[in-house]
Write a protein that holds these residues in place. Structure first.
Motif, PDB file in Angstrom:
ATOM      1  N   ASP A   1     -18.067   4.310 -27.291  1.00  0.00           N
ATOM      2  CA  ASP A   1     -19.228   3.985 -28.132  1.00  0.00           C
ATOM      3  C   ASP A   1     -20.540   4.207 -27.386  1.00  0.00           C
ATOM      4  O   ASP A   1     -21.496   4.748 -27.945  1.00  0.00           O
ATOM      5  N   LEU A   2     -20.586   3.792 -26.118  1.00  0.00           N
ATOM      6  CA  LEU A   2     -21.805   3.986 -25.327  1.00  0.00           C
ATOM      7  C   LEU A   2     -22.053   5.464 -25.056  1.00  0.00           C
ATOM      8  O   LEU A   2     -23.197   5.924 -25.090  1.00  0.00           O
ATOM      9  N   ASN A   3     -20.991   6.224 -24.802  1.00  0.00           N
ATOM     10  CA  ASN A   3     -21.132   7.661 -24.581  1.00  0.00           C
ATOM     11  C   ASN A   3     -21.695   8.338 -25.831  1.00  0.00           C
ATOM     12  O   ASN A   3     -22.592   9.177 -25.748  1.00  0.00           O
ATOM     13  N   SER A   4     -21.195   7.961 -26.985  1.00  0.00           N
ATOM     14  CA  SER A   4     -21.683   8.524 -28.245  1.00  0.00           C
ATOM     15  C   SER A   4     -23.155   8.197 -28.445  1.00  0.00           C
ATOM     16  O   SER A   4     -23.965   9.060 -28.810  1.00  0.00           O
ATOM     17  N   LYS A   5     -23.526   6.955 -28.189  1.00  0.00           N
ATOM     18  CA  LYS A   5     -24.929   6.526 -28.319  1.00  0.00           C
ATOM     19  C   LYS A   5     -25.815   7.308 -27.346  1.00  0.00           C
ATOM     20  O   LYS A   5     -26.906   7.761 -27.708  1.00  0.00           O
ATOM     21  N   PHE A   6     -25.341   7.478 -26.116  1.00  0.00           N
ATOM     22  CA  PHE A   6     -26.088   8.219 -25.103  1.00  0.00           C
ATOM     23  C   PHE A   6     -26.292   9.669 -25.531  1.00  0.00           C
ATOM     24  O   PHE A   6     -27.412  10.185 -25.502  1.00  0.00           O
ATOM     25  N   GLN A   7     -25.205  10.357 -25.916  1.00  0.00           N
ATOM     26  CA  GLN A   7     -25.307  11.772 -26.289  1.00  0.00           C
ATOM     27  C   GLN A   7     -26.250  11.946 -27.483  1.00  0.00           C
ATOM     28  O   GLN A   7     -27.025  12.900 -27.529  1.00  0.00           O
ATOM     29  N   GLN A   8     -26.210  11.023 -28.438  1.00  0.00           N
ATOM     30  CA  GLN A   8     -27.112  11.091 -29.585  1.00  0.00           C
ATOM     31  C   GLN A   8     -28.563  10.919 -29.139  1.00  0.00           C
ATOM     32  O   GLN A   8     -29.448  11.660 -29.564  1.00  0.00           O
ATOM     33  N   GLN A   9     -28.816   9.944 -28.254  1.00  0.00           N
ATOM     34  CA  GLN A   9     -30.178   9.690 -27.789  1.00  0.00           C
ATOM     35  C   GLN A   9     -30.742  10.884 -27.042  1.00  0.00           C
ATOM     36  O   GLN A   9     -31.878  11.286 -27.282  1.00  0.00           O
TER      37      GLN A   9
ATOM     38  N   HIS B   1     -24.224   4.075 -16.759  1.00  0.00           N
ATOM     39  CA  HIS B   1     -24.647   2.836 -17.420  1.00  0.00           C
ATOM     40  C   HIS B   1     -23.763   1.715 -16.890  1.00  0.00           C
ATOM     41  O   HIS B   1     -22.533   1.852 -16.865  1.00  0.00           O
TER      42      HIS B   1
ATOM     43  N   PHE C   1     -30.685   2.993 -21.702  1.00  0.00           N
ATOM     44  CA  PHE C   1     -31.055   3.362 -23.070  1.00  0.00           C
ATOM     45  C   PHE C   1     -32.535   3.156 -23.377  1.00  0.00           C
ATOM     46  O   PHE C   1     -32.928   3.141 -24.523  1.00  0.00           O
TER      47      PHE C   1
ATOM     48  N   GLU D   1     -31.566  14.014 -29.226  1.00  0.00           N
ATOM     49  CA  GLU D   1     -32.795  13.879 -29.998  1.00  0.00           C
ATOM     50  C   GLU D   1     -34.027  14.224 -29.166  1.00  0.00           C
ATOM     51  O   GLU D   1     -35.032  14.652 -29.696  1.00  0.00           O
TER      52      GLU D   1
END
Length: 158
Positions: A65-73, A42, A17, A76
């Motif tokens: 949760d980590l997948n969601s954070k990754f896809q959002q990052q 990860h 991340f 962007e």
């Protein structure tokens, strides 16, 4: 140079991340024609929040949760469809190597951060451990020293 000229197989990109990880993923994008060849992994500690005792449900929640954070990052920063993202649990270097073996990687793209020399001597580095045990070639990106280290060097030069 396209990855098909190097060695067929997945391109594995370890993910933490960080901005450096984004640069490593961007390099992987440049190496392949088919983004489905990229596998981003990860490595979470195996004792994450007592998840081992709580069972697979907690691990599934952590992965989601980590997948969601990754896809959002990455959405962007990059204009690309979803990238294959995996979460594994354990020690970082051995898990990266095992993941590369499991997905028959043709290449691992990862970076090296310049850490303090004493820390590196005491515990080694993840990149070094992967380099010596990986089942495939590794493209290592050298990232710039941290701003704090550069500031310390400029202060000590005065």
């Amino acid at each position: 140079m396209m990855i098909s000229r190097l060695r067929p197989g997945a391109v594995v990109v370890p993910w933490d991340f960080s901005k450096e990880a984004e640069q490593e993923l961007e390099t992987a994008f440049d190496l392949v024609d088919d983004l489905s060849m990229i596998r981003v992994v990860h490595v979470a500690p195996s004792d994450t929040s007592g998840a081992a005792m709580a069972g697979e449900t907690v691990y599934s929640t952590i992965r989601r949760d980590l997948n969601s954070k990754f896809q959002q990052q990455i959405s962007e920063r990059f204009a690309c469809p979803e990238v294959n993202f995996y979460v594994v649990h354990g020690r970082v270097a051995p898990e990266i190597v095992a993941f590369a073996q499991q997905y028959q990687a043709g290449l691992i793209v990862m970076g090296t951060r310049e850490h303090w020399a004493v820390a590196r001597l005491l515990r080694g580095s993840t990149t070094s451990e992967v380099l010596h045990t990986a089942p495939c070639p590794i493209l290592i990106l050298r990232h710039n020293r941290s701003a704090e280290y550069s500031q310390l060097r400029s202060l000590s030069a005065r």
